[in-house]
Design an enzyme around this catalytic site. Structure first.
Site, PDB file in Angstrom:
ATOM      1  CD  GLN A 193      10.324  -0.764  11.129  1.00  0.00           C
ATOM      2  OE1 GLN A 193       9.425  -1.552  11.406  1.00  0.00           O
ATOM      3  NE2 GLN A 193      10.313  -0.099   9.997  1.00  0.00           N
TER       4      GLN A 193
ATOM      5  CG  HIS B 234       6.392   2.813   1.020  1.00  0.00           C
ATOM      6  ND1 HIS B 234       5.050   3.063   1.159  1.00  0.00           N
ATOM      7  CD2 HIS B 234       6.753   2.081   2.094  1.00  0.00           C
ATOM      8  CE1 HIS B 234       4.611   2.484   2.276  1.00  0.00           C
ATOM      9  NE2 HIS B 234       5.624   1.885   2.867  1.00  0.00           N
TER      10      HIS B 234
ATOM     11  N   GLY C 239      12.434   4.363   6.875  1.00  0.00           N
ATOM     12  CA  GLY C 239      12.022   5.751   7.087  1.00  0.00           C
ATOM     13  C   GLY C 239      12.202   6.162   8.544  1.00  0.00           C
ATOM     14  CD  GLN C 240      14.296   9.489  12.362  1.00  0.00           C
ATOM     15  OE1 GLN C 240      15.238   8.769  12.042  1.00  0.00           O
ATOM     16  NE2 GLN C 240      13.966   9.727  13.623  1.00  0.00           N
TER      17      GLN C 240
ATOM     18  CB  SER D  13      -0.095   2.092   4.638  1.00  0.00           C
ATOM     19  OG  SER D  13       1.124   2.044   3.936  1.00  0.00           O
ATOM     20  NE  ARG D  14      -1.433   0.441  11.277  1.00  0.00           N
ATOM     21  CZ  ARG D  14      -0.260  -0.211  11.434  1.00  0.00           C
ATOM     22  NH1 ARG D  14       0.877   0.451  11.349  1.00  0.00           N
ATOM     23  NH2 ARG D  14      -0.240  -1.510  11.655  1.00  0.00           N
TER      24      ARG D  14
ATOM     25  CE1 TYR E 212      -4.299   0.838  -0.466  1.00  0.00           C
ATOM     26  CE2 TYR E 212      -3.634   2.705   0.884  1.00  0.00           C
ATOM     27  CZ  TYR E 212      -4.531   2.107   0.007  1.00  0.00           C
ATOM     28  OH  TYR E 212      -5.654   2.773  -0.378  1.00  0.00           O
ATOM     29  CG  LEU E 213       4.253   0.408  -2.229  1.00  0.00           C
ATOM     30  CD1 LEU E 213       5.094   0.117  -3.471  1.00  0.00           C
ATOM     31  CD2 LEU E 213       5.059   0.122  -0.965  1.00  0.00           C
TER      32      LEU E 213
HETATM   33  O1  PAF Z   1       8.105  -0.570   8.278  1.00  0.00           O
HETATM   34  C1  PAF Z   1       7.453  -1.513   7.788  1.00  0.00           C
HETATM   35  O2  PAF Z   1       6.681  -1.370   6.831  1.00  0.00           O
HETATM   36  C2  PAF Z   1       7.608  -2.906   8.386  1.00  0.00           C
HETATM   37  O3  PAF Z   1       7.769  -2.846   9.773  1.00  0.00           O
HETATM   38  C3  PAF Z   1       8.754  -3.712   7.737  1.00  0.00           C
HETATM   39  C4  PAF Z   1      10.095  -3.057   8.007  1.00  0.00           C
HETATM   40  C5  PAF Z   1       8.521  -3.824   6.250  1.00  0.00           C
HETATM   41  C6  PAF Z   1       8.791  -5.125   8.331  1.00  0.00           C
HETATM   42  O4  PAF Z   1       7.615  -5.806   8.086  1.00  0.00           O
END
Ligand code: PAF
Length: 283
Positions: free
Chosen positions: A151, A35, A145-146, A184-185, A30-31
């Site tokens: 993460q 992205h 992404g920052q 995406s959310r 769902y770019l």
């Molecule tokens: O950031 C995301 O979209 C997800 O956490 C990732 C890094 C693709 C892992 O599923």
């Protein structure tokens, strides 16, 4: 652009690029423009670019939005083709987690705060799938992404601890015109919620202004963000944080001279939970 659905297909494609550097952009599909910005950066730094699209069930909690997470593979593939991606890895759940799958990759400390405190199994799912993607695709660089600041910290720790032979490249958050971080959310938001969601950026900007004016007290930075969010009736604060950018522990008193701060937050708009952050460096 080639598409691999199995691990064997992905490995064959990767072998075809032996001797060439490859950048990987891991995604859940769902770019959006965020992205594509990662893809563009990867294209400038590598001979080849691969993108993975996999809605990873292991990083969703039992009450989270796995079932309704937005998907549009055809559109994603069109966007990636137009962006000049070489290959896309689109496995399904059975390919990534066959019936006898029993390994978890767990980073133990930097996962304890912020998102990890509210989503206890989330980062185990992220590191497990990212480790698998690194082993399957063997990138020279991987792009994140920052916007997902924790993460990034968790994946960096895993790469250090497990000696993955690649660089993690972090790219700035891409924002809508009113400052809302692309996600995406965002698709879940009603028109009213979408307008209200600009409050996250407003809150970060308010605390940033204080920081620029010399404010270093953790409480003052958190209060500034909270007061902006509290003025938005549709927003329900999950947390606001002013934390050490390395350990992600809350700043109890003051940010030490010469140190930066990670301002971050998670905010609900009804059931939709949005996150955002600013990484502020000493001025
Ligand atoms: O950031 C995301 O979209 C997800 O956490 C990732 C890094 C693709 C892992 O599923």
């Amino acid at each position: 652009m080639q598409v691999a659905n199995t691990i064997e297909e992905a490995r064959v494609l990767r072998r075809g690029y032996s001797g060439e550097s490859l950048g990987l952009v891991p995604t859940m599909g769902y770019l959006h423009e965020g992205h594509i910005a990662l893809v563009r950066r990867a294209k400038t730094e590598n001979d080849r670019v691969a993108v993975s699209i996999f809605v990873n069930p292991k990083q969703f909690g039992p009450t989270e939005d796995l079932g309704r997470y937005p998907r549009d593979l055809q559109r994603d593939l069109q966007l990636l083709e137009a962006a000049g991606v070489d290959f896309v890895f689109v496995p399904d759940g059975e390919v990534m987690y066959p019936g006898d799958f029993q390994t978890i990759v767990q980073v133990t400390e930097v996962t304890k705060q912020l998102e990890g405190a509210r989503r206890p199994t989330h980062f185990d799912g992220v590191t497990t799938v990212v480790a698998k993607l690194f082993n399957i695709i063997e990138p020279a660089r991987a792009y994140f992404g920052q916007k997902d600041a924790q993460q990034v910290a968790v994946v960096r720790q895993m790469v250090r601890d497990l000696n993955f032979n690649l660089d993690i490249v972090v790219c700035p958050t891409v924002r809508e015109a009113d400052g809302l971080a692309m996600s995406s959310r965002n698709k879940y938001l009603s028109t009213e919620q979408r307008a209200a969601a600009a409050a996250l950026y407003g809150a970060l900007r308010r605390a940033e202004a204080l920081w620029s004016a010399g404010e270093r007290r953790g409480d003052a930075l958190r209060d500034a963000m909270e007061s902006v969010l509290a003025a938005e009736p549709l927003a329900r604060i999950d947390y606001v944080s002013a934390a050490d950018p390395e350990t992600l522990r809350e700043v109890e008193h003051e940010v030490r001279p010469g140190q930066g701060v990670l301002l971050s937050m998670a905010v609900f708009f009804d059931k939709t939970r949005l996150i955002d952050n600013f990484l502020l460096m000493p001025v």
